[in-house]
Design an enzyme around this catalytic site. Structure first.
Site, PDB file in Angstrom:
ATOM      1  N   SER A 250       0.855  -1.179   0.000  1.00 59.73           N
ATOM      2  CA  SER A 250       0.000   0.000   0.000  1.00 59.73           C
ATOM      3  C   SER A 250       0.891   1.230   0.000  1.00 59.73           C
ATOM      4  O   SER A 250       2.117   1.133   0.142  1.00 59.73           O
ATOM      5  CB  SER A 250      -0.916   0.016   1.227  1.00 59.73           C
ATOM      6  OG  SER A 250      -0.198   0.364   2.389  1.00 59.73           O
ATOM      7  N   LYS A 251       0.267   2.375  -0.134  1.00 61.62           N
ATOM      8  CA  LYS A 251       1.049   3.624  -0.127  1.00 61.62           C
ATOM      9  C   LYS A 251       1.671   3.894   1.231  1.00 61.62           C
ATOM     10  O   LYS A 251       2.508   4.780   1.373  1.00 61.62           O
ATOM     11  CB  LYS A 251       0.161   4.780  -0.585  1.00 61.62           C
ATOM     12  CG  LYS A 251      -0.270   4.642  -2.042  1.00 61.62           C
ATOM     13  CD  LYS A 251      -1.139   5.788  -2.490  1.00 61.62           C
ATOM     14  CE  LYS A 251      -1.470   5.668  -3.987  1.00 61.62           C
ATOM     15  NZ  LYS A 251      -2.320   4.522  -4.285  1.00 61.62           N
ATOM     16  N   ARG A 252       1.263   3.127   2.249  1.00 59.91           N
ATOM     17  CA  ARG A 252       1.877   3.269   3.575  1.00 59.91           C
ATOM     18  C   ARG A 252       3.231   2.579   3.653  1.00 59.91           C
ATOM     19  O   ARG A 252       3.994   2.798   4.588  1.00 59.91           O
ATOM     20  CB  ARG A 252       0.945   2.697   4.653  1.00 59.91           C
ATOM     21  CG  ARG A 252      -0.339   3.489   4.829  1.00 59.91           C
ATOM     22  CD  ARG A 252      -1.154   2.952   5.992  1.00 59.91           C
ATOM     23  NE  ARG A 252      -1.596   1.595   5.737  1.00 59.91           N
ATOM     24  CZ  ARG A 252      -2.716   1.286   5.086  1.00 59.91           C
ATOM     25  NH1 ARG A 252      -3.478   2.255   4.609  1.00 59.91           N
ATOM     26  NH2 ARG A 252      -3.081   0.033   4.917  1.00 59.91           N
ATOM     27  N   ASP A 253       3.524   1.700   2.670  1.00 53.91           N
ATOM     28  CA  ASP A 253       4.812   1.008   2.657  1.00 53.91           C
ATOM     29  C   ASP A 253       5.850   1.930   2.034  1.00 53.91           C
ATOM     30  O   ASP A 253       6.067   1.934   0.824  1.00 53.91           O
ATOM     31  CB  ASP A 253       4.709  -0.304   1.856  1.00 53.91           C
ATOM     32  CG  ASP A 253       3.802  -1.310   2.542  1.00 53.91           C
ATOM     33  OD1 ASP A 253       4.115  -1.679   3.685  1.00 53.91           O
ATOM     34  OD2 ASP A 253       2.787  -1.697   1.943  1.00 53.91           O
TER      35      ASP A 253
END
Length: 313
Positions: A250-253
């Protein structure tokens, strides 16, 4: 018919390796057929997808060598290519379905749907139980005084079957495995299912390449193509890239985001490693998009999710 593939991201942040793999596979699949590539920005929710993210994504794709023939900066006759600018097109499609008597207002909140004893699919998602399906006009008007409704499509009690270009035969009983699905949210935003069908048809897309997390959406979209009298494209779904610990990217990674990757590696290094994970680069050696064309083959792409080895990127 000339192949027109597409990449249609929702730019809610910097693109990550999963997004890049999607664009790479769509690009290679279309180019191998001597086709063209379209870029469409799916920014229906403008609060989550501000234009600056789209601009950055376009620059990132150019840096990677993943160009497009039609889209932002390469305007064609079927634009605009930002969904936030295409509301009138979705309104027209919704009106067509309303005239067919297939649309009804739904006043259920997400919390209410989770609270009811509704059936669930294998992925844990709730199958809409039809709570508002048979409201009378008077009942709907009374509820509308307290809450703006979403709009749902009445699905038929039938099975939708199709053959995915990579995952093979698929089938889904819409009423039992999905239920009546959203066409427009209660805040007025059009739902993905309707917008993507209308746009792919209007723009002449013949081939859709996307992650296997959207495979379940395809029967709903095929129903909409049929109801609206539109020609459906071919679908190719590919397995998801997983983080080294098995989580979905995800964009959190942060480590998988292109902002970090651009500081560590050249475009050819990133593409070569992704193609290696996808099964059609014999090694993780750097390669450009055009160099990868010779080895690309859908038969080489795995059908199960792929975990990124620790330290590969």
């Amino acid at each position: 018919m000339t192949c027109l593939g597409r990449f249609a991201p929702s730019p809610s942040g910097r693109i990550h390796l999963g997004n890049i793999l999607c664009c790479l596979l769509a690009w290679l699949s279309a180019r191998q057929k001597d086709g063209r590539v379209l870029l469409r920005i799916e920014d229906l929710d403008t609060a989550r997808c501000p234009r600056r993210y789209a601009r950055q994504m376009e620059e990132d794709l150019r840096w990677l060598g993943l160009d497009w023939d039609v889209g932002p900066g390469a305007e064609g006759p079927d634009g605009p290519y930002y969904q936030s600018e295409r509301t009138a097109v979705y309104e027209a499609a919704l009106e067509t379905l309303e005239k067919m008597g297939l649309v009804y207002p739904c006043f259920c909140t997400r919390a209410e749907l989770h609270a009811v004893s509704a059936p669930h699919r294998s992925d844990g998602q709730t199958v809409y139980p039809g709570t508002c399906r048979d409201l009378t006009a008077a009942e709907a008007a009374e509820r509308a005084k307290k809450r703006a409704p979403a709009l749902r499509l009445r699905v038929p009690a039938e099975e939708i079957a199709f053959r995915d270009g990579h995952m093979g035969p698929q089938r889904q009983r819409l009423d039992a495995e999905c239920g009546d699905f959203l066409l427009r949210r209660s805040d007025g935003l059009f739902a993905y299912q309707l917008a993507v069908v209308v746009d792919d048809a209007a723009m002449g897309v013949t081939e859709v390449v996307r992650g296997a997390d959207l495979l379940d959406s395809t029967p709903r979209q095929l129903l909409l193509y049929r109801l609206l009298g539109l020609r459906a494209p071919e679908f190719y779904h590919f397995p998801l890239l997983l983080a080294p610990d098995g989580r979905r990217l995800s964009k959190r990674d942060a480590d998988a985001g292109l902002d970090v990757l651009r500081e560590r590696a050249a475009p050819e290094e990133i593409l070569g490693k992704l193609a290696y994970l996808a099964g059609f680069n014999p090694s993780a050696a750097p390669k450009s998009t055009w160099a990868l064309l010779a080895d690309f083959d859908w038969d080489k792409v795995p059908r199960e999710d792929v975990r990124i080895p620790e330290g590969l990127f």
